[in-house]
Design an enzyme around this catalytic site. Structure first.
Site, short mmCIF file in Angstrom:
data_model
loop_
_atom_site.label_atom_id
_atom_site.label_comp_id
_atom_site.label_asym_id
_atom_site.label_seq_id
_atom_site.Cartn_x
_atom_site.Cartn_y
_atom_site.Cartn_z
N TYR A 1 0.85 -1.19 0.00
CA TYR A 1 0.00 0.00 0.00
C TYR A 1 0.88 1.24 0.00
O TYR A 1 1.83 1.33 0.78
CB TYR A 1 -0.90 0.03 1.24
CG TYR A 1 -2.36 -0.16 0.86
CD1 TYR A 1 -3.00 0.78 0.06
CD2 TYR A 1 -3.06 -1.29 1.26
CE1 TYR A 1 -4.32 0.60 -0.32
CE2 TYR A 1 -4.38 -1.48 0.88
CZ TYR A 1 -5.00 -0.53 0.08
OH TYR A 1 -6.30 -0.72 -0.30
N LYS B 1 -1.26 1.55 -25.11
CA LYS B 1 -1.56 1.50 -26.55
C LYS B 1 -0.25 1.68 -27.31
O LYS B 1 0.67 0.90 -27.09
CB LYS B 1 -2.65 2.51 -26.88
CG LYS B 1 -3.96 2.14 -26.15
CD LYS B 1 -5.11 3.08 -26.38
CE LYS B 1 -6.30 2.63 -25.54
NZ LYS B 1 -7.41 3.60 -25.58
N GLU C 1 -0.60 4.72 -0.46
CA GLU C 1 -1.48 5.89 -0.63
C GLU C 1 -0.68 7.16 -0.40
O GLU C 1 0.13 7.23 0.54
CB GLU C 1 -2.63 5.82 0.37
CG GLU C 1 -3.71 4.83 -0.05
CD GLU C 1 -4.83 4.72 0.98
OE1 GLU C 1 -4.70 5.31 2.07
OE2 GLU C 1 -5.81 4.05 0.68
N THR D 1 -3.46 6.85 -21.99
CA THR D 1 -3.23 5.49 -21.50
C THR D 1 -1.75 5.20 -21.69
O THR D 1 -1.04 5.92 -22.41
CB THR D 1 -4.03 4.45 -22.31
OG1 THR D 1 -3.65 4.57 -23.69
CG2 THR D 1 -5.52 4.65 -22.19
N ASP E 1 -6.71 14.28 -24.83
CA ASP E 1 -6.60 12.86 -24.47
C ASP E 1 -5.85 12.18 -25.62
O ASP E 1 -6.42 11.91 -26.67
CB ASP E 1 -8.01 12.30 -24.29
CG ASP E 1 -8.02 10.81 -24.03
OD1 ASP E 1 -6.96 10.16 -24.12
OD2 ASP E 1 -9.12 10.28 -23.75
N ARG F 1 -1.03 -1.81 -18.68
CA ARG F 1 -2.36 -1.21 -18.75
C ARG F 1 -2.51 -0.13 -17.68
O ARG F 1 -2.41 -0.44 -16.49
CB ARG F 1 -3.38 -2.33 -18.54
CG ARG F 1 -4.80 -2.03 -18.79
CD ARG F 1 -5.56 -3.33 -19.01
NE ARG F 1 -5.08 -3.94 -20.25
CZ ARG F 1 -5.49 -3.56 -21.46
NH1 ARG F 1 -6.41 -2.64 -21.60
NH2 ARG F 1 -4.99 -4.11 -22.55
C1 LIG Z 1 -8.50 3.85 -24.82
C2 LIG Z 1 -8.93 5.22 -24.59
C3 LIG Z 1 -9.33 5.66 -23.32
C4 LIG Z 1 -9.61 4.73 -22.15
O1 LIG Z 1 -8.59 4.01 -21.66
P1 LIG Z 1 -8.91 2.86 -20.60
O2 LIG Z 1 -7.55 2.56 -20.06
O3 LIG Z 1 -9.54 1.75 -21.36
O4 LIG Z 1 -9.80 3.43 -19.56
C5 LIG Z 1 -9.62 7.00 -23.14
N1 LIG Z 1 -9.54 7.85 -24.17
C6 LIG Z 1 -9.20 7.47 -25.40
C7 LIG Z 1 -9.13 8.49 -26.50
C8 LIG Z 1 -8.89 6.14 -25.66
O5 LIG Z 1 -8.58 5.76 -26.90
#
Ligand SMILES: *Cc1c(COP(=O)(O)O)cnc(C)c1O
Length: 415
Positions: free
Chosen positions: A55, A230, A57, A227, A201, A236
């Site tokens: 933990y 990707k 936090e 993220t 994002d 992840r």
């Molecule tokens: C994949 C994605 C997310 C979400 O990611 P998670 O890890 O699945 O919650 C958010 N925004 C965009 C543009 C994405 O392609």
């Protein structure tokens, strides 16, 4: 990795068997899902380590638990490397996912009922950008921009017009299925004109941005979220970047605002992945991802398929399979029968339900990680186009053999 699996085998044969079968599935097929990748053995070892047991936090140097000295080492390394990759003043590496990162920014910067302008899900946006099915669509008043019918690209004058009319508190920029360069400075300019904050994002394109293959949003956004799993090829998870002034609010918003204890094993994996992202090899890899996508797109178009927006600038492409007389669902099933994994996807001005859809989304990050190059993209395009243009009831076996042979020739490194 294997030592850990020996214990799983003894303690829980059912889970062991499923993991082995998943390994075989990943090895034996070609994964063209644009949001997936293959982490290095180093990342997986860090994720599978004792860091999962602690933990922690709080943040480095100010934790709510004792015994966090090595947690601090690992989280600080992840922070420093992430700052270096994207030239950010403030970073937060604790968000459990991309969705958590976005939600933490909303909670730091907006009040319940504020207005957000985001990209339409069916035009390539993401659920967390104001979909009614997501918290972002329930807590905030939302309007969406999309792409133009003719060009299938975002038109900045249309966005400006919408922003002036709607007066959003925040403009959300970024997408999950947009194959073109996004003009971050233009969005930022519009936000200045209407007094809105900007959140970019970059979940899909973070790896490309890290390698200077897509213009960076840093400097043209109040917040950048992403993220890590990707194109960036980490474990992840998610992260947030911003200027130093927002730091205290964002820290509080992630913990204790939204999350409890950070996933320290994942943060260890992020630190390793970020060190990999700072290498020249990583840059070469990202350049190959983009090259492969471009070749795949050209070869598919050359064989009679229609791509949304006519091609790609990044790691993904959208095929309009309705143009070839199929639905996305059927196209996904057909490709699955020959060993190619893709996802059905809505296309702009969609006429089908999302569970059926008129398109499929293809991406090159994972196949590039396993070493496929331009030559293999031509072969992939041959198989994909033949399978999509074949009459109903075609025999998939010859195509399946070709894909399985390709998968054997380019094994996933590290199993
Ligand atoms: C994949 C994605 C997310 C979400 O990611 P998670 O890890 O699945 O919650 C958010 N925004 C965009 C543009 C994405 O392609």
């Amino acid at each position: 990795m294997d030592d850990q699996l020996n214990a799983v085998k003894t303690v829980d044969p059912a889970v062991y068997e499923a993991i082995r079968q998943e390994e075989a599935r990943q090895q034996g097929h070609l994964e063209l899902i644009a949001s997936e990748n293959w982490t290095s053995l180093a990342v997986r070892q860090a994720v599978g380590s004792v860091m999962t047991d602690k933990y922690a936090e709080g943040y480095p140097g100010r934790r709510y638990y004792g015994g966090c000295e090595y947690m601090d080492v690992v989280e600080s390394l992840a922070q420093q490397r992430l700052k270096e990759i994207f030239h950010a003043e403030y970073v937060n590496v604790q968000p459990h996912s991309g969705a958590s990162a976005n939600t933490a920014v909303y909670f730091a910067a907006l009040k319940h009922g504020d207005r957000i302008l985001g990209m339409d899900l069916s035009h390539g946006g993401h659920l967390t950008h104001g979909s009614p099915a997501n918290l972002s669509g329930k807590f905030y008043e939302v309007r969406h921009y999309g792409v133009e019918r003719e060009s299938e690209r975002i038109d900045m004058e249309t966005v400006r017009h919408l922003a002036k009319e709607f007066q959003p508190h925040m403009i959300v920029v970024g997408a999950s299925a947009y194959p073109r360069v996004i003009d971050f400075p233009a969005f930022y300019q519009i936000a200045q004109e209407v007094g809105a904050l900007v959140m970019v994002d970059m979940a899909h394109i973070a790896g490309l941005v890290a390698a200077d293959l897509h213009p960076t949003p840093v400097g043209f956004a109040d917040f950048v979220t992403s993220t890590t799993h990707k194109t960036l090829r980490g474990p992840r998870g998610g992260f947030i970047l911003s200027g130093a002034d927002w730091g205290p609010k964002l820290d509080k918003s992630v913990f204790p605002g939204l999350q409890g204890g950070p996933l320290m094993n994942i943060i260890a994996g992020k630190a390793v992945a970020f060190s990999e992202a700072l290498t020249l090899n990583f840059r070469a890899y990202q350049a190959q991802v983009v090259d492969n996508a471009r070749v795949l797109a050209e070869e598919l178009i050359g064989r009679g398929l229609r791509l949304v927006s006519g091609g790609t600038d990044n790691h993904l492409l959208l095929i309009d399979v309705k143009h070839s007389g199929l639905t996305g669902k059927v196209a996904q099933e057909r490709l699955s029968s020959v060993g190619i994994t893709v996802n059905k996807n809505t296309i702009p001005f969609e006429t089908e339900k999302p569970t059926v859809a008129s398109g499929i989304r293809l991406g090159t990050p994972q196949v590039t990680t396993r070493g496929l190059g331009k030559e293999q993209m031509t072969e992939l395009a041959e198989v994909v186009s033949a399978v999509l243009l074949a009459p109903n009831g075609f025999d998939p076996s010859a195509y399946l053999q070709r894909i399985e042979a390709l998968a054997r020739e380019f094994p996933l490194p590290g199993i």
